[in-house]
Write a protein that holds these residues in place. Structure first.
Motif, PDB file in Angstrom:
ATOM      1  N   LYS A 258       0.819  -1.208   0.000  1.00  0.00           N
ATOM      2  CA  LYS A 258       0.000   0.000   0.000  1.00  0.00           C
ATOM      3  C   LYS A 258       0.860   1.268   0.000  1.00  0.00           C
ATOM      4  O   LYS A 258       0.342   2.374  -0.161  1.00  0.00           O
ATOM      5  N   ILE A 259       2.150   1.092   0.194  1.00  0.00           N
ATOM      6  CA  ILE A 259       3.081   2.217   0.131  1.00  0.00           C
ATOM      7  C   ILE A 259       3.546   2.356  -1.317  1.00  0.00           C
ATOM      8  O   ILE A 259       3.917   1.373  -1.957  1.00  0.00           O
ATOM      9  N   SER A 260       3.553   3.561  -1.828  1.00  0.00           N
ATOM     10  CA  SER A 260       3.924   3.771  -3.230  1.00  0.00           C
ATOM     11  C   SER A 260       5.332   3.232  -3.500  1.00  0.00           C
ATOM     12  O   SER A 260       6.207   3.266  -2.630  1.00  0.00           O
ATOM     13  N   GLU A 261       5.525   2.726  -4.687  1.00  0.00           N
ATOM     14  CA  GLU A 261       6.813   2.149  -5.062  1.00  0.00           C
ATOM     15  C   GLU A 261       7.931   3.176  -4.920  1.00  0.00           C
ATOM     16  O   GLU A 261       9.063   2.843  -4.546  1.00  0.00           O
ATOM     17  N   GLU A 262       7.615   4.425  -5.209  1.00  0.00           N
ATOM     18  CA  GLU A 262       8.609   5.496  -5.075  1.00  0.00           C
ATOM     19  C   GLU A 262       9.183   5.537  -3.662  1.00  0.00           C
ATOM     20  O   GLU A 262      10.395   5.655  -3.466  1.00  0.00           O
ATOM     21  N   TYR A 263       8.312   5.425  -2.657  1.00  0.00           N
ATOM     22  CA  TYR A 263       8.772   5.501  -1.277  1.00  0.00           C
ATOM     23  C   TYR A 263       9.429   4.202  -0.815  1.00  0.00           C
ATOM     24  O   TYR A 263      10.317   4.230   0.039  1.00  0.00           O
ATOM     25  N   ARG A 264       9.018   3.073  -1.360  1.00  0.00           N
ATOM     26  CA  ARG A 264       9.706   1.828  -1.020  1.00  0.00           C
ATOM     27  C   ARG A 264      11.154   1.872  -1.508  1.00  0.00           C
ATOM     28  O   ARG A 264      12.079   1.462  -0.804  1.00  0.00           O
ATOM     29  N   LYS A 265      11.347   2.389  -2.713  1.00  0.00           N
ATOM     30  CA  LYS A 265      12.712   2.528  -3.238  1.00  0.00           C
ATOM     31  C   LYS A 265      13.493   3.573  -2.447  1.00  0.00           C
ATOM     32  O   LYS A 265      14.690   3.405  -2.190  1.00  0.00           O
ATOM     33  N   LYS A 266      12.806   4.633  -2.061  1.00  0.00           N
ATOM     34  CA  LYS A 266      13.463   5.697  -1.294  1.00  0.00           C
ATOM     35  C   LYS A 266      13.976   5.160   0.035  1.00  0.00           C
ATOM     36  O   LYS A 266      15.112   5.451   0.444  1.00  0.00           O
ATOM     37  N   PHE A 267      13.150   4.364   0.724  1.00  0.00           N
ATOM     38  CA  PHE A 267      13.587   3.770   1.981  1.00  0.00           C
ATOM     39  C   PHE A 267      14.795   2.860   1.760  1.00  0.00           C
ATOM     40  O   PHE A 267      15.796   2.960   2.477  1.00  0.00           O
ATOM     41  N   CYS A 268      14.701   1.939   0.808  1.00  0.00           N
ATOM     42  CA  CYS A 268      15.790   0.981   0.587  1.00  0.00           C
ATOM     43  C   CYS A 268      17.106   1.694   0.307  1.00  0.00           C
ATOM     44  O   CYS A 268      18.153   1.336   0.859  1.00  0.00           O
ATOM     45  N   ALA A 269      17.057   2.689  -0.545  1.00  0.00           N
ATOM     46  CA  ALA A 269      18.276   3.418  -0.893  1.00  0.00           C
ATOM     47  C   ALA A 269      18.845   4.132   0.335  1.00  0.00           C
ATOM     48  O   ALA A 269      20.062   4.115   0.566  1.00  0.00           O
ATOM     49  N   TYR A 270      17.968   4.757   1.102  1.00  0.00           N
ATOM     50  CA  TYR A 270      18.459   5.481   2.286  1.00  0.00           C
ATOM     51  C   TYR A 270      19.105   4.526   3.284  1.00  0.00           C
ATOM     52  O   TYR A 270      20.222   4.772   3.781  1.00  0.00           O
ATOM     53  N   TYR A 271      18.434   3.437   3.577  1.00  0.00           N
ATOM     54  CA  TYR A 271      18.940   2.466   4.560  1.00  0.00           C
ATOM     55  C   TYR A 271      20.263   1.856   4.109  1.00  0.00           C
ATOM     56  O   TYR A 271      21.238   1.805   4.873  1.00  0.00           O
ATOM     57  N   LEU A 272      20.327   1.427   2.874  1.00  0.00           N
ATOM     58  CA  LEU A 272      21.548   0.785   2.384  1.00  0.00           C
ATOM     59  C   LEU A 272      22.698   1.772   2.256  1.00  0.00           C
ATOM     60  O   LEU A 272      23.853   1.429   2.522  1.00  0.00           O
ATOM     61  N   ASN A 273      22.412   2.999   1.865  1.00  0.00           N
ATOM     62  CA  ASN A 273      23.468   4.011   1.780  1.00  0.00           C
ATOM     63  C   ASN A 273      24.001   4.386   3.161  1.00  0.00           C
ATOM     64  O   ASN A 273      25.215   4.560   3.344  1.00  0.00           O
ATOM     65  N   GLU A 274      23.103   4.514   4.138  1.00  0.00           N
ATOM     66  CA  GLU A 274      23.551   4.821   5.497  1.00  0.00           C
ATOM     67  C   GLU A 274      24.390   3.677   6.059  1.00  0.00           C
ATOM     68  O   GLU A 274      25.394   3.904   6.740  1.00  0.00           O
ATOM     69  N   ALA A 275      23.977   2.447   5.783  1.00  0.00           N
ATOM     70  CA  ALA A 275      24.758   1.293   6.231  1.00  0.00           C
ATOM     71  C   ALA A 275      26.131   1.279   5.578  1.00  0.00           C
ATOM     72  O   ALA A 275      27.139   0.962   6.213  1.00  0.00           O
ATOM     73  N   SER A 276      26.159   1.644   4.302  1.00  0.00           N
ATOM     74  CA  SER A 276      27.433   1.683   3.571  1.00  0.00           C
ATOM     75  C   SER A 276      28.394   2.687   4.191  1.00  0.00           C
ATOM     76  O   SER A 276      29.594   2.436   4.295  1.00  0.00           O
ATOM     77  N   LYS A 277      27.859   3.820   4.618  1.00  0.00           N
ATOM     78  CA  LYS A 277      28.692   4.835   5.271  1.00  0.00           C
ATOM     79  C   LYS A 277      29.339   4.281   6.543  1.00  0.00           C
ATOM     80  O   LYS A 277      30.452   4.648   6.895  1.00  0.00           O
ATOM     81  N   GLU A 278      28.610   3.400   7.231  1.00  0.00           N
ATOM     82  CA  GLU A 278      29.121   2.826   8.476  1.00  0.00           C
ATOM     83  C   GLU A 278      29.925   1.555   8.243  1.00  0.00           C
ATOM     84  O   GLU A 278      30.464   0.983   9.198  1.00  0.00           O
ATOM     85  N   GLY A 279      29.974   1.103   6.997  1.00  0.00           N
ATOM     86  CA  GLY A 279      30.664  -0.147   6.706  1.00  0.00           C
ATOM     87  C   GLY A 279      29.924  -1.363   7.231  1.00  0.00           C
ATOM     88  O   GLY A 279      30.525  -2.383   7.567  1.00  0.00           O
ATOM     89  N   LYS A 280      28.574  -1.261   7.309  1.00  0.00           N
ATOM     90  CA  LYS A 280      27.748  -2.341   7.849  1.00  0.00           C
ATOM     91  C   LYS A 280      27.042  -3.103   6.728  1.00  0.00           C
ATOM     92  O   LYS A 280      26.703  -2.533   5.696  1.00  0.00           O
ATOM     93  N   GLU A 281      26.791  -4.378   6.982  1.00  0.00           N
ATOM     94  CA  GLU A 281      25.942  -5.175   6.118  1.00  0.00           C
ATOM     95  C   GLU A 281      24.600  -5.352   6.826  1.00  0.00           C
ATOM     96  O   GLU A 281      24.543  -5.941   7.906  1.00  0.00           O
ATOM     97  N   VAL A 282      23.553  -4.827   6.249  1.00  0.00           N
ATOM     98  CA  VAL A 282      22.243  -4.865   6.884  1.00  0.00           C
ATOM     99  C   VAL A 282      21.291  -5.740   6.067  1.00  0.00           C
ATOM    100  O   VAL A 282      21.600  -6.132   4.943  1.00  0.00           O
ATOM    101  N   VAL A 283      20.136  -6.012   6.660  1.00  0.00           N
ATOM    102  CA  VAL A 283      19.167  -6.904   6.031  1.00  0.00           C
ATOM    103  C   VAL A 283      17.786  -6.255   6.046  1.00  0.00           C
ATOM    104  O   VAL A 283      17.365  -5.695   7.067  1.00  0.00           O
ATOM    105  N   ILE A 284      17.093  -6.332   4.920  1.00  0.00           N
ATOM    106  CA  ILE A 284      15.699  -5.906   4.807  1.00  0.00           C
ATOM    107  C   ILE A 284      14.847  -7.161   4.644  1.00  0.00           C
ATOM    108  O   ILE A 284      15.110  -7.990   3.780  1.00  0.00           O
TER     109      ILE A 284
END
Length: 506
Positions: A258-284
């Motif tokens: 029910k969440i627009s695809e635009e915002y689903r992609k926005k979340f994924c990119a933000y989370y993975l980019n922030e993890a990358s800055k910390e050198g972390k491997e995260v899971v969705i």
């Protein structure tokens, strides 16, 4: 003087251009863009996650106060034909006089101790743990600047998520936060007479608090324009938790579609980019088909696969047979059933996320503690057949087969009882050890057969070096021929929940 102004203006333009250039460069340096093609480059199943196998979370919030029905109390209390409505009317009065928000001051969590909880989870064998950060009800279990309905400003007046993050990290575990808030938005037509509210947690019935246009109540009941809600509330809350607590896993409940695809992609990119800055491997982690599986891990609620999964997957299951949150009549499963479920899941390339149900006062009931400690006791002895393992060529053998249908058929999964005839296999990463877990207790002198080692199933000149019974120093008498491995049972104590043999391969 004029020349000085011109010189100053040039400096301002130069600095502004360089700031803009730096911002662009920083954006260009981010590894993931808001496209599925870019996000698919991420390794959605990092090694630590494949090794972990068991995590613990908990449905605990304002809905724990009435302790009646289930965590869906805030929705069901609105429907006149529901048991929750009748209970609410008899116990608290009319909805117009006592709404869901009136439970918030009663959610005190006065005995909550993050260190005590996490110590219990670690003893239970969990490799990651964390809260339901927000359920469908709109109450945030962290110190939020987005909504006034949060655990720091109201109710417990504690940063529940922050305290748990600190305790989990101190114990060397990974931190998970789960989100169910995609359902919180009020989605309805202009005519209230036509709406069915399937996709909204709170129905807008006349005389209920959720129909009141109140700036504060709107944040709890989801009465916010969709565009604003998507940016400030749905994405805003996720961003806030990422920025404040840096979770290793973010897990989504249903209705993410029910969440627009635009915002689903926005979340994924933000989370993975922030993890990358910390050198972390995260899971969705997601349910249904709400995110591509080259970005996320699939979750099956209260069910599991009946065949080997090619990719790592997850099951969220609870210690109870009913509600996910604490209720006064909650019936708890046996540790044996949960251990068998864990073994079955791991043998098929899965991970178990186990839910517990604390009381509103912040205590975990003793019967739930006992089950967790019994699971931990079994894992302390047999954990090498679970942690850091990988699937073998087959998940197992035996008469018990899990049904099709996943969550739609969860009542059938609840009925499953394994026996000593059901075997599940896992393998060490190097493939030199196969773990054979028996989901029952063979009697003394019973013939134990591991038929998956038969020549018919393995035509590769396999040679067995040794067979051991985990937790025993007594040598195992075994034979290996075309039919597989055969062992005469030495007999086991009745308190064994699953017996594990390890087979060393030359």
């Amino acid at each position: 003087m004029k020349r000085n102004y011109i010189f100053l203006a040039l400096i301002i333009v130069f600095v502004s251009c360089n700031i803009k250039k730096t911002e662009n460069n920083n954006h260009d340096n981010l590894p993931y863009e808001e496209t599925w093609e870019s996000l698919a480059k991420y390794n959605e199943e990092p090694e630590w996650f494949k090794d972990a196998k068991l995590g613990i979370y908990f449905h605990w919030g304002v809905y724990s106060v009435p302790a009646f029905g289930s965590e869906w109390y805030p929705r069901n209390m609105n429907f006149p034909d529901s048991k929750e409505y009748k209970h609410h009317l008899e116990t608290y009065g009319q909805l117009s006089e006592f709404g869901y928000h009136d439970f918030v001051p009663m959610f005190k969590a006065e005995y909550f101790d993050a260190n005590e909880w996490v110590d219990l989870f670690k003893k239970a064998g969990a490799r990651f743990a964390g809260p339901v950060a927000e359920h469908h009800d709109g109450f945030s279990m962290w110190d939020s600047d987005i909504t006034p309905w949060n655990a720091m400003d109201k109710g417990p007046q504690k940063d529940i998520t922050g305290e748990l993050k600190k305790a989990v990290t101190a114990n060397g575990m990974k931190f998970i936060t789960t989100f169910h808030h995609a359902r919180n938005l009020q989605r309805y037509s202009d005519s209230l007479n036509e709406v069915k509210f399937e996709d909204s947690h709170y129905p807008l019935f006349e005389g209920t608090p959720q129909t009141i246009d109140d700036k504060e109540l709107n944040y709890l009941y989801g009465n916010i324009p969709e565009g604003q809600w998507l940016e400030e509330v749905w994405f805003g809350k996720l961003k806030e938790v990422i920025d404040k607590y840096s979770p290793d896993i973010i897990w989504f409940d249903s209705w993410l579609d029910k969440i627009s695809e635009e915002y689903r992609k926005k979340f994924c990119a933000y989370y993975l980019n922030e993890a990358s800055k910390e050198g972390k491997e995260v899971v969705i982690v997601r349910k249904q088909d709400d995110l591509p599986l080259d970005v996320s891990v699939d979750d099956l609620e209260k069910s599991r696969k009946n065949e080997m999964g090619e990719k790592v997957w997850m099951t969220d299951e609870t210690v109870s047979k009913g509600s996910w949150c604490y209720t006064n009549d909650l019936e708890i499963k046996s540790s044996t059933d949960i251990i068998h479920t864990l073994i079955d899941i791991v043998s098929k390339n899965g991970v178990l996320l186990l839910n517990v149900s604390p009381k509103a006062d912040g205590t975990i009931p003793e019967e739930q503690k006992a089950v967790l400690l019994e699971i931990g006791e079994w894992l302390e002895k047999n954990g090498r057949a679970i942690y850091e393992t990988r699937p073998w060529y087959t998940y197992g053998e035996g008469p018990t087969k899990e049904p099709e249908g996943h969550f739609d058929n969860h009542a059938e999964f609840l009925k499953i009882k394994y026996s000593e005839k059901d075997i599940r296999y896992t393998s060490s990463k190097d493939g030199k050890t196969v773990y054979c877990s028996i989901l029952g207790i063979p009697k003394k002198s019973d013939l134990i057969e591991f038929k998956s080692f038969s020549k018919e199933n393995i035509n590769s000149g396999l040679e067995i070096k040794e067979v051991k019974l985990i937790g025993s120093e007594i040598p195992v008498k075994w034979t290996f021929n075309e039919s597989g491995i055969r062992i005469v049972s030495p007999g086991f104590e009745n308190n064994e929940r699953a017996v594990v043999y390890e087979v060393m391969i030359k």
